[in-house]
Design a protein around this motif. Structure first.
Motif, PDB file in Angstrom:
ATOM      1  N   UNK A  85       0.805  -1.240   0.000  1.00 57.56           N
ATOM      2  CA  UNK A  85       0.000   0.000   0.000  1.00 57.56           C
ATOM      3  C   UNK A  85       0.828   1.275   0.000  1.00 57.56           C
ATOM      4  N   UNK A  86       2.094   1.209   0.426  1.00 59.51           N
ATOM      5  CA  UNK A  86       2.898   2.441   0.501  1.00 59.51           C
ATOM      6  C   UNK A  86       4.099   2.369  -0.436  1.00 59.51           C
ATOM      7  N   UNK A  87       4.096   1.450  -1.378  1.00 62.89           N
ATOM      8  CA  UNK A  87       5.256   1.281  -2.256  1.00 62.89           C
ATOM      9  C   UNK A  87       5.489   2.495  -3.140  1.00 62.89           C
ATOM     10  N   UNK A 126       9.266   2.868   5.181  1.00 58.55           N
ATOM     11  CA  UNK A 126       8.309   3.054   6.276  1.00 58.55           C
ATOM     12  C   UNK A 126       8.406   4.467   6.838  1.00 58.55           C
ATOM     13  N   UNK A 127       9.627   4.984   6.895  1.00 55.41           N
ATOM     14  CA  UNK A 127       9.805   6.350   7.384  1.00 55.41           C
ATOM     15  C   UNK A 127       9.113   7.337   6.446  1.00 55.41           C
ATOM     16  N   UNK A 128       9.232   7.109   5.143  1.00 59.79           N
ATOM     17  CA  UNK A 128       8.586   7.994   4.164  1.00 59.79           C
ATOM     18  C   UNK A 128       7.070   7.888   4.241  1.00 59.79           C
ATOM     19  N   UNK A 129       6.571   6.717   4.662  1.00 55.57           N
ATOM     20  CA  UNK A 129       5.118   6.515   4.730  1.00 55.57           C
ATOM     21  C   UNK A 129       4.493   7.169   5.948  1.00 55.57           C
ATOM     22  N   UNK A 130       5.315   7.631   6.888  1.00 52.14           N
ATOM     23  CA  UNK A 130       4.768   8.203   8.119  1.00 52.14           C
ATOM     24  C   UNK A 130       3.980   9.461   7.819  1.00 52.14           C
TER      25      UNK A 130
END
Length: 940
Positions: A85-87, A126-130
């Protein structure tokens, strides 16, 4: 990707610690993230806790994935599903990381020397998806999926300290991840299991899954299902989903295991399917061989063309432990589910193989039970073998009961089948399984209606009712069934009358004991065997006691005590010894009663006769009360309470709770006494023995607080003298407290009447303690300040035994001192008050010691801490702790040196302060220094 919002919470029973850990993980995200690993057995609630985390991740971005066994060989398959979902946020990554991540998630392998780069890429993604929301990533069953995903997530989870990211992983009980906090899910308690079952039943009713389902399950069903489910939430839910209305009400037999086609069964089958075939065969053999002797399994493995080493994959998977002493399962439920998940044909083949290798001496019953499990249809010869091998319960009463159930099923004659079912019920009850016994009796009643069998069954049903149900109903059933068997089995009929007598006394219907006595007298013969004579003497003696005929009661009861001491061979049973102990208590030979009850306890434990153990402990506790061993009586009652609860004997449990409440009240421990009374709930019927014990305890607390009228009224209401209703025997025990309370009142008819009953009993015994208490009571009711009161007090002190009843002697000294002080004789009073204070202090009964201190001060004496050396005031452990404190040691240092917990040291130290009358460690050190100086001076 989902955005979490607040929703209705789902109840998670027994998972408070885990929920707190999850909430702490979520609450800490804005200040720096973290990770948590939840691991446990299949069905323990790991997935439910992941759902709990999702529901509480308010305002968070949630990424959710789960490990799939089907994708375990596909590198990074689990990671691909989690981050898909966050790719699109991967564009912010450095080119090298972005390209490597896309290749790995696209199915290309990642070279071993590039794994660090890939892991950093996932952390960056994951950090970018925050964004402006914290992020929660969960991976359920991480150990079931591909190992590469687990490795990357573990790497990321260890690097979240300064990021608003949380990772929650769940795995099997054997899984660990270095550097990540882990929490193992424990098995639910019986209470928590009952709550899960009740919740599930309510849910089934609300969904309309069963129109005839009861609103509340039977308590016995909850207890049995909690044991079958082994504290596993999913096992309990699966069981609940397959129960019939009759099973919920306790009217039909319960399943022996969770259903094989339930969620837990499917989970175990999936787990087993990942093992080699040879390992699965060995696991099934190990699961069915419940005795677990290494030799049996080794021979079975050889017969199956395998070897014990085939269990190695199952050991790696955490299903079993293979040790020199045998194979053990991580949880009892694992054994159950392995057996339940196997096809019927494989189970029968495994049972036949195990039977074939069980040929050594002492394995007769095990072999027969394996053959029975493999049988189809009737087999009279095998039924006979099972019955013979199970006789006497040498291999355990529960096992013997199961064997007799097999024998009943394999019998081809209805009469034999019924007799074996009845014996199976007896064995189940003897081993402390009343629910199993009751269900077997129900099954027997449904299939066989012979009057003789029914009468024998009703005797057992009456005993179950006496210990676990309604005593009033038990007495009627026992009397009727004893009458029915009297013509064919006098000993059995007499045993039924003994139980009927217990029932009428328990219920407070002593007026009905006369009928029990008449029937017992009609059964007696001049040359009865000792056990029969013992029971007849007990019933006759108690009947005479209750009608006030102590001249007849004393010899009969003493005869029962003598016969109890002479029992040998098959006549020596916990039941017979308990009868003799009960007789000893009624006739006030406390030492003999204690010895007999103690032998009954030891024999019941040795033979595994749990149905009688709680009753034997009850009698021992009463004997210890009369002997003045209050601490021992309390410990015995606590032991009896544990046994009664474990064996479903609610009435016995309430008697022990009542005794504990009285013992606590006598020591003025209000909190403990009231807590024990609350534990009884609303089950004790007014007039019953537990209800009377509770009233006695409350009256003693009233007396301690100076509410004399309330105390007297409570104690007077324990029995209605002259009518045979209420707890006459309990009121006799409590009469000294009734008289003490009434001594403060202007009108005392109830106390005078109760004392007259106590006097007739006490004068018929050879007990100095009873006579001392009688004299003390007369002193309290005599005119204040007159010669009669002083004479009676002096008589009481002369009669008080020195080797027993120290507490009662101290009470007499205190009451005598009070009488002398209030009669304006302070100098004479001080002698007795000092004696009382010293004895109470040595006994650790602070309330009464303080009352004696108050009286001493009122008598004009300045009183400080007890003037006794510490060695006399303290126990050995307390003295050692006090000495170390005096030397300057901290509680932690003392705990380390004495191998105790700091909490235990703190508890002992508070008692030391209280007994020595000091308030600080400094005062303690000063007191010990002074004592050493005095000791040195006396040595010189």
């Amino acid at each position: 990707m989902v955005t979490a919002s607040r929703v209705q919470l789902t109840v998670l029973r027994g998972r408070d610690d885990e929920r707190r850990s999850v909430r702490s993980l979520l609450d800490g995200m804005p200040h720096g993230g973290g990770a948590l690993l939840l691991h446990g057995e299949p069905g323990s609630g790991r997935t439910a806790l992941v759902g709990y985390a999702h529901r509480h991740a308010e305002g968070c971005t949630v990424l959710a994935g789960s490990g799939l066994a089907e994708e375990a060989t596909l590198p990074y398959a689990g990671l691909q599903r989690l981050v898909d979902p966050v790719l699109d946020r991967a564009t912010v990554l450095p080119d090298e990381q972005r390209l490597l991540l896309r290749r790995a998630l696209g199915g290309e392998s990642c070279p071993s020397d590039r794994r660090l780069t890939l892991s950093m890429a996932v952390l960056g993604l994951l950090t970018a998806a925050v964004g402006d929301r914290p992020l929660l990533a969960t991976m359920d069953d991480v150990d079931r999926g591909d190992p590469q995903t687990a490795q990357v997530l573990a790497f990321v989870a260890r690097r979240l300290r300064h990021l608003p990211i949380a990772i929650l992983l769940t795995a099997d009980v054997t899984a660990t991840v270095d550097g990540i906090p882990a929490h193992r899910l424990r098995a639910l308690t019986e209470h928590e299991s009952a709550a899960v079952l009740t919740d599930r039943l309510r849910s089934l009713i609300e969904r309309g899954s069963g129109d005839r389902l009861p609103e509340r399950p039977a308590e016995s069903v909850l207890t049995a299902l909690a044991a079958i489910g082994g504290g596993n939430p999913q096992a309990l839910v699966d069981l609940a989903d397959v129960l019939t209305p009759g099973q919920w009400r306790g009217e039909e037999s319960l399943p022996a295991a969770p259903p094989a086609d339930g969620a837990l069964g499917r989970a175990y089958r999936a787990r087993l399917d990942r093992l080699p075939p040879d390992t699965r065969r060995m696991l099934l053999l190990a699961a069915l061989d419940e005795d677990g002797e290494p030799g049996t399994l080794i021979r079975a493995a050889a017969a199956a063309g395998s070897e014990i080493e085939a269990l190695a994959p199952a050991e790696v998977a955490g299903l079993v432990r293979v040790e020199p002493r045998g194979v053990t399962f991580a949880q009892p439920l694992v054994r159950t589910m392995i057996a339940a998940s196997a096809p019927l044909a494989e189970r029968r083949a495994a049972h036949r193989l195990l039977a074939a290798v069980l040929v050594a001496d002492g394995q007769r019953l095990r072999r027969a039970m394996h053959l029975a499990a493999a049988a189809a249809g009737t087999d009279p010869a095998l039924a006979d073998e099972l019955e013979a091998a199970a006789a006497g319960g040498a291999d355990g009463w529960a096992t013997a009961s199961a064997a007799l159930r097999w024998a009943a099923d394999l019998s081809d004659q209805p009469t034999q089948s019924a007799a074996r079912l009845l014996t199976a019920a007896h064995y189940a009850w003897t081993g402390g399984q009343p629910d199993v016994a009751r269900l077997l009796l129900d099954r027997l009643r449904a299939v066989y209606r012979d009057p003789a069998i029914r009468s024998h069954a009703d005797l057992l049903r009456g005993e179950l009712e006496l210990r676990c149900g309604t005593a009033a109903r038990a007495s009627a059933r026992l009397l009727a069934s004893a009458e029915a068997v009297a013509g064919t089995d006098r000993a059995l009929a007499m045993s039924g009358l003994v139980r009927a007598g217990e029932a009428v006394c328990f219920a407070g219907d002593q007026y009905r004991y006369a009928e029990v006595g008449r029937r017992a007298s009609a059964l007696r013969r001049p040359n009865d065997p000792p056990s029969m004579e013992l029971m007849g003497s007990l019933v006759g003696g108690v009947a005479a006691t209750l009608r006030g005929d102590h001249e007849r009661a004393g010899p009969a009861l003493r005869r029962a005590v003598v016969l109890g001491g002479r029992l040998t061979g098959s006549a020596l049973t916990p039941t017979a010894l308990s009868c003799a102990a009960a007789a000893g208590l009624v006739v006030a030979v406390d030492g003999a009663a204690h010895r007999l009850a103690d032998r009954a306890v030891a024999l019941a434990r040795e033979r595994g006769e749990l149905s009688m153990l709680s009753r034997a402990l009850e009698l021992r506790a009463v004997a210890e009360y009369w002997l003045g061993r209050h601490e021992a009586a309390a410990e015995t009652s606590r032991d009896g309470l544990r046994v009664a609860r474990a064996t479903g004997q609610a009435n016995c449990a309430n008697v022990h709770l009542g005794m504990l409440a009285v013992l606590a009240a006598v020591r003025a421990d209000r909190d403990t006494s009231l807590r024990r009374i609350r534990e009884m709930g609303e089950t004790p019927t007014p007039g019953s023995r537990p209800h009377a014990f509770a009233g006695w305890a409350l009256a003693v607390l009233d007396l301690v607080d100076g509410r004399h009228a309330e105390a007297a009224n409570r104690l007077a209401s324990l029995a209605r003298l002259g009518t045979g209703r209420g707890q006459v025997l309990v009121q006799v025990m409590a009469t000294p407290y009734l008289v003490e309370a009434a001594a403060h009142l202007p009108c005392r008819p109830a106390a005078t009447a109760a004392l007259a009953v106590f006097d007739r009993w006490a004068s018929s015994t050879a007990s100095p303690l009873r006579r001392a208490l009688s004299a003390r009571c007369h002193a309290l009711l005599a005119p204040r300040g007159g010669p009669e009161a002083e004479q009676e007090f002096q008589t009481a002190l002369r009669l008080h035994p020195t080797e027993a009843g120290t507490f009662e002697r101290a009470r007499t000294e205190l009451l005598f001192g009070q009488e002398l002080r209030r009669s304006r004789r302070p100098r004479d009073a001080r002698t007795h008050l000092h004696q009382a204070r010293e004895m109470f202090t040595l006994l650790g009964v602070s309330c009464w010691a303080e009352q004696a201190t108050t009286e001493l001060r009122a008598a004009g004496e300045s009183v400080g801490p007890p003037d006794l050396p510490a060695a006399r005031l303290l126990t050995g452990q307390q003295l050692k702790i006090a000495e170390l404190v005096a030397e300057g040691a901290t509680n932690r240092e003392i705990a380390a040196r004495m191998f105790l917990s700091t909490r235990t040291v703190d508890h002992h130290l508070r008692n030391v302060f209280h007994r020595l009358g000091i308030r600080s460690r400094t005062e303690l050190a000063r007191a010990f220094a002074t004592e050493r100086q005095v000791g040195l001076a006396s040595d010189r």
